[in-house]
Structures are given as structure tokens and as C-alpha cells.
Design an enzyme around this catalytic site. Structure first.
Site: not given
Length: 411
Positions: A84, A90-95, A118, A123, A411
Site C-alpha cells: 500500500v 490506515r484507510r482500510g486498503v490492505l483489509t 515482510s 498477516y 515468491f
């Protein structure tokens, strides 16, 4: 402007990958690396989050088949290229990316998803558990000898061009996959990853080298890929051998390869990373302490279809246990499941209304799935509860494997 998530279009790959590089510090990869990963990327399994014309988030998946206890190759999503942009954290992109991706993995019929992290803490909240660790060694070959088993002297070694030896090396690798949980069967194109050898990767070392081991019958029984880094000071040579891959089909070929690496002129250290934690080299060296073994997390695994995943592997002992599983992110896995396994290795997992005998989250099941992390150790850490006394010990014995799971490449 609202953020938009969509499947990657082939002509968007460069912009998408630029965003990924930015998320990981902004250091551009070499043209050779970009070309390889562009060829391996499965656009239909790659997601981008866009803010207008700017890509601000990414997540992809590779289609893998992963070895599990018993030698079965289970369909698995190899989660990759997750990042991201710093402007959109902290805007919910990863979730949102993880939610869409796991829904897609489930729809594809893949029982498990795997990744290398990383930052492992990220996770765990999405249900991934550490299922395999890797070993690193720095062997002081001036003070450590290698005790080779009988038959080692009969092994013939020859230097080979890494490209020309690739097919033979891949046959050795493929033969080892069923016997080692965590190893992915190489899909077409992935064999090229091991041959990446751009000058920027060498850090003063030699071009990639390959040594091949042949048995008495002349058949290739193992190989090692490595690099030599010459170093000198006022006392003389201080060279180092960096080992990237070493696989062998029998103990003699295995020991012959290590003995060769230990004996390279003008070098006094052999360094190897990403080895299995039960690597036999630990039993060949005369002094483990001066080999400086250390380990770190490697493969993180998530059960996406819990019953299908648990039925796909075999178990080391008969088992009949009711599991109460917590899984807030993939609620279709949550609830009580009766897992039974017979002495022949067959398993059955089905919904159950019986009282729970073990209680844990899907993260702990992911950690124990490949047999390298014991349920007993997780229980000792308070991460597995035991409503029925004795259930934990029995389940731990059944889940445990004979060899440590291992992920040989990233990978």
C-alpha cells in the site's frame, strides 16, 4: 474521489509494480527481475486499488501446488506483491485487498493460501500462522570439518553452466517435493527464478556457479548453486562461499556437495540461508556452534477451506477430536468440526454438534498444518485450549511430521 479496486489489466502492470516498489522503499529492481516477475504475474489473480489514475495498493496470487504431509500436492494460492502506498495507509486498503483475495481463493477451490511476510505481525490478523521456519548457517571452515558418510567418495562432481544444468537440477527438485511439506511444485517459468544473476545482486561476488553430483551410475543425484566472494586483508584471503540452492537425492551426494563447498580455495566461510531447520548438514559438521545456526519465520499459511485442507493431508497417528475453531475473517470456517484420521492416513472433517475437545483459532491450525509446529507447543503458549484432558497430546502427535516443512525459495 472514492477508491476503486479492480483486477489488473495487462497494460497496467508497470504502474502496478511501480507502486509495489514504492511501498517497499522505492528502490527499483533490475530490468531482468522486472521482466521475470512480469512473465510470472497472473493478471487475472492480481488486484489493484486506484485513486483516480494512481495505483495505491496491490495484491496478487500465484497458482501453486503445495506439498503437505503424506506427499499430496494441494492447490494453494501463493499470496504475493502486497503493498500500500505510504499516502494511503490506515484507510482500510490492505483489509479490503485481503478480503477480496480470500473470497477469490475460496471461489477458486484452493484450500490454503500461503505467503512470505515482510512483517509477520500484519498477516496474523488475517488468519495466517507461521507454518515453516528456515535455517541459516555461517560455517567457519577453517575450524569446522565435515564428516561424510560411506559412499561419498564414489560421487563424481562436475562444474556445469547453471543454464545448461537446469533441466537436471529441476528433476532432482521435483523428486524431493512429495517428501518435504511446504515445497511448491515448480510451475512453468518458476525455474528461471533460481538463475537470476544480475551484477547488482552479486555484491562483489562471482557470477552464479553450479556444481552437479553424479552417482556411480552416472545419473545426476544432486546439485548446488553458489557464488564466491573474494576478500583479502593483511593476513591473507578471507573469501566466502554463498550457497543459494543445494538439493540431493541421497546422503552421499548431499555430503559430497557440502564437502566441495567447504573446500573451495581461498575461502574460509560457507554461508547458506533458507535451509530447512532439520538440515542434515547440522549432523555432518564437527562443531555446530562454529556453524552459527539461526532461524527465522519463512512460510505463513492460512486455511481457506478448513475441511478440505484438513482432509488433504495425512496424520501420524489415529485421531478423533472435535475442534472448536475461531475465524472472524473467514467465518465459514468457524464453529465445531470433528476431525478423524485412521492408521492408513485417511482423514475426514465434518461439522459437529458434539462438545469441543480442543479450542483454537484458524491461525494456530495454519501453524500446525504442515507438521512443523506442534499443537502442544501452541498449547503451552496458551494459544490452544483443552476442554477434554488428553485431547491436546493426541492431536499434537497426529499433526506432527517426520521432517520439517520447508519453503526453498521466495515468491
Amino acid at each position: 474521489m472514492a477508491l476503486e479496486m479492480r483486477v489488473l489489466q495487462p497494460d497496467e502492470w508497470d504502474v502496478w509494480y511501480d507502486q509495489l516498489e514504492l511501498a517497499f522503499g522505492g528502490v527499483p529492481e533490475s530490468p531482468q527481475e522486472r521482466k521475470l516477475y512480469a512473465s510470472l504475474t497472473e493478471a487475472e489473480r492480481s488486484l489493484g486499488v486506484w485513486d483516480g489514475g494512481t495505483c495505491v495498493g496491490s495484491a496478487g496470487a500465484f497458482t501453486f501446488r503445495l506439498s503437505v504431509p503424506g506427499g499430496t500436492l494441494v492447490p494453494a494460492a501463493g499470496v504475493t506483491m502486497v503493498g500500500v502506498s505510504p499516502t494511503h495507509r490506515r484507510r482500510g486498503v490492505l483489509t479490503s485487498l485481503m478480503r477480496r483475495q480470500l473470497d477469490d481463493v475460496r471461489a477458486a477451490g484452493e484450500p490454503v493460501a500461503v505467503l512470505t511476510a515482510s512483517d509477520p505481525a500484519i498477516y496474523g490478523r488475517f488468519g495466517y500462522g507461521t507454518a515453516a521456519y528456515s535455517l541459516a548457517v555461517d560455517v567457519d571452515t577453517s575450524r569446522v570439518r565435515l564428516d561424510a558418510p560411506p559412499g561419498t567418495d564414489a560421487v563424481r562432481l562436475r562444474l556445469a553452466d547453471p543454464e545448461e544444468a537446469l533441466a537436471d537440477c529441476e528433476r532432482v527438485y521435483a523428486a524431493l517435493v512429495p517428501g518435504r511439506p511446504g515445497m511448491p511444485a515448480r510451475q512453468p517459468g518458476w525455474e528461471r527464478q533460481a538463475l537470476l544473476d544480475v551484477p547488482a545482486m552479486r555484491a562483489g561476488g562471482s557470477p552464479l556457479k553450479c556444481v552437479v553430483a553424479e552417482g556411480p551410475d552416472g545419473a545426476v543425484a544432486g546439485y548446488a548453486r553458489y557464488r564466491v566472494t573474494p576478500e583479502w586483508d593483511l593476513s591473507g584471503s578471507q573469501g566466502r562461499v554463498d550457497v543459494f540452492d543445494l538439493d540431493a537425492l541421497d546422503p552421499a551426494a548431499y555430503a559430497a556437495l557440502w564437502r566441495y563447498l567447504f573446500g573451495i580455495d581461498l575461502t574460509w566461510t560457507v554461508r547458506a540461508n533458507r535451509r530447512p531447520v532439520d538440515d542434515p548438514v547440522l549432523h555432518l559438521v564437527s562443531d555446530v556452534r562454529r556453524s552459527r545456526p539461526r532461524f527465522r519465520d519463512s512460510l505463513h499459511l492460512r486455511l481457506v477451506d478448513l475441511p478440505a485442507a484438513l482432509e488433504a493431508r495425512t496424520y501420524g497417528a489415529p485421531l478423533d477430536v472435535v475442534l472448536e475453531v475461531e475465524d472472524a475473517f473467514c467465518p465459514w470456517n468457524a464453529g465445531r468440526w470433528r476431525l478423524t484420521a485412521d492408521a492408513k492416513g485417511g482423514a475426514r472433517c465434518a461439522r459437529s454438534g458434539d462438545p469441543a475437545e480442543l479450542a483454537l483459532s484458524v491461525r494456530e491450525l495454519g501453524s500446525a498444518y504442515l507438521g512443523g509446529v506442534t499443537l502442544a507447543s501452541l498449547g503451552a503458549a496458551g494459544r490452544v485450549r483443552e476442554p477434554r484432558p488428553g485431547a491436546l497430546a493426541a492431536a499434537s502427535r497426529a499433526f506432527a511430521g517426520d521432517v520439517a516443512p520447508w519453503l526453498p525459495h521466495g515468491f
